[in-house]
Design a protein around this motif. Structure first.
Motif, PDB file in Angstrom:
ATOM      1  N   SER A 124       0.854  -1.191   0.000  1.00  0.00           N
ATOM      2  CA  SER A 124       0.000   0.000   0.000  1.00  0.00           C
ATOM      3  C   SER A 124       0.888   1.238   0.000  1.00  0.00           C
ATOM      4  CB  SER A 124      -0.908   0.006   1.233  1.00  0.00           C
ATOM      5  OG  SER A 124      -1.615  -1.217   1.350  1.00  0.00           O
ATOM      6  N   THR A 126       0.919   5.513  -0.116  1.00  0.00           N
ATOM      7  CA  THR A 126       0.236   6.811  -0.018  1.00  0.00           C
ATOM      8  C   THR A 126       1.260   7.923   0.054  1.00  0.00           C
ATOM      9  OG1 THR A 126      -1.602   5.823   1.241  1.00  0.00           O
ATOM     10  CG2 THR A 126      -1.376   8.222   1.330  1.00  0.00           C
ATOM     11  N   ARG A 148      -6.284   0.183  -1.472  1.00  0.00           N
ATOM     12  CA  ARG A 148      -6.715  -0.652  -0.350  1.00  0.00           C
ATOM     13  C   ARG A 148      -7.884  -0.007   0.392  1.00  0.00           C
ATOM     14  NH1 ARG A 148      -4.363  -4.142  -3.157  1.00  0.00           N
ATOM     15  NH2 ARG A 148      -2.089  -3.980  -3.204  1.00  0.00           N
ATOM     16  N   GLN A 151      -7.460   3.038   2.922  1.00  0.00           N
ATOM     17  CA  GLN A 151      -6.005   3.214   2.867  1.00  0.00           C
ATOM     18  C   GLN A 151      -5.489   4.495   3.533  1.00  0.00           C
ATOM     19  OE1 GLN A 151      -3.973   2.213  -0.825  1.00  0.00           O
ATOM     20  NE2 GLN A 151      -2.644   3.993  -0.626  1.00  0.00           N
ATOM     21  N   HIS A 155      -3.321   4.592   7.013  1.00  0.00           N
ATOM     22  CA  HIS A 155      -1.959   5.113   6.966  1.00  0.00           C
ATOM     23  C   HIS A 155      -1.781   6.335   7.859  1.00  0.00           C
ATOM     24  CE1 HIS A 155      -0.287   3.124   3.033  1.00  0.00           C
ATOM     25  NE2 HIS A 155      -0.187   2.352   4.106  1.00  0.00           N
TER      26      HIS A 155
END
Length: 243
Positions: A124, A126, A148, A151, A155
């Motif tokens: 994942s 970001t 995801r 996400q 995060h």
């Protein structure tokens, strides 16, 4: 409810999704409003869902009008070739003006519908950039390179800066003016304070993709009124603080 159409051609249609409405019907309440049902009712034709946003996330949502468009655009999302940009108000001030979070994400082992950061999770990615900061909050721009579930929310919780009013990954507290304004007083007409924002402070503001003719399309949705109201008040009050 009337949906705001941001873009439309012969194959695709994009709307500015309101917060609080699911993209597709809730399986436990199939009669409740959903974006795809509202759009089908407005257009009088079938609509294909390409991607999704959380119920309380607002912003750009793209749909297909035919199976061929659905296949092509869905493939772009699967291959992570779509540019997906969000704006979010988070708790706290970040030490770094920008950064990348690459923590893997998986489903929570015991809590249904919740995700966690774990080494055994799916990759994942970001990216974040600070747009504005105040003593207790920050406005961030996010670009997600994977898709995801939850996400950005997961995060940001993992680095100690959950999205404002996130009741799953944060404290769920609404954004109230009294929290940032000294000597706040209710007006004579109010019995209790009305929050400026009481939903997840996350907005999908830009989507970049390739249309059916092979041209790059960029669709944007302006910051919604509730998040913008918070930003305006933070800007108004910040001059009264030293930081």
């Amino acid at each position: 409810m009337k949906l705001e159409i941001l873009y439309e051609d012969a194959h695709l249609i994009a709307v500015n999704k309101p917060a609080g409405i699911p993209v597709i019907p809730d399986r436990f309440n199939t009669d409740a409003p959903s974006v795809n049902k509202l759009l089908e009712a407005a257009t009088g034709s079938r609509i294909w869902v390409i991607h999704r946003l959380d119920r309380d996330t607002s912003g750009v949502l793209l749909f297909a009008k035919d199976e061929l468009a659905h296949k092509k655009l869905s493939l772009q999302f699967q291959e992570h070739s779509v540019g997906k940009f969000y704006a979010g108000l988070v708790n706290g001030r970040l030490a770094k003006e920008s950064g990348r979070i690459e923590s893997p994400i998986a489903e929570h082992p015991t809590i249904k519908g919740k995700m966690i950061v774990t080494k055994s999770g799916k990759p994942s990615v970001t990216d974040y950039r600070v747009v504005s900061q105040w003593p207790l909050h920050s406005l961030l721009q996010f670009q997600i390179h994977t898709g995801r579930t939850h996400q950005i929310r997961v995060h940001m919780q993992s680095i100690g800066h959950p999205i404002v009013a996130d009741n799953l990954y944060g404290d769920g507290e609404p954004f109230r003016l009294s929290a940032i304004k000294k000597k706040y007083k209710l007006s004579l007409k109010e019995e209790e304070e009305r929050p400026l924002l009481s939903r997840l402070a996350l907005h999908a503001y830009r989507l970049i993709f390739e249309d059916m003719e092979g041209r790059e399309r960029m669709i944007e949705a302006p910051l919604p009124k509730d998040i913008n109201a918070c930003v305006q008040q933070l800007n108004k009050q910040q001059s009264k603080h030293t930081f």
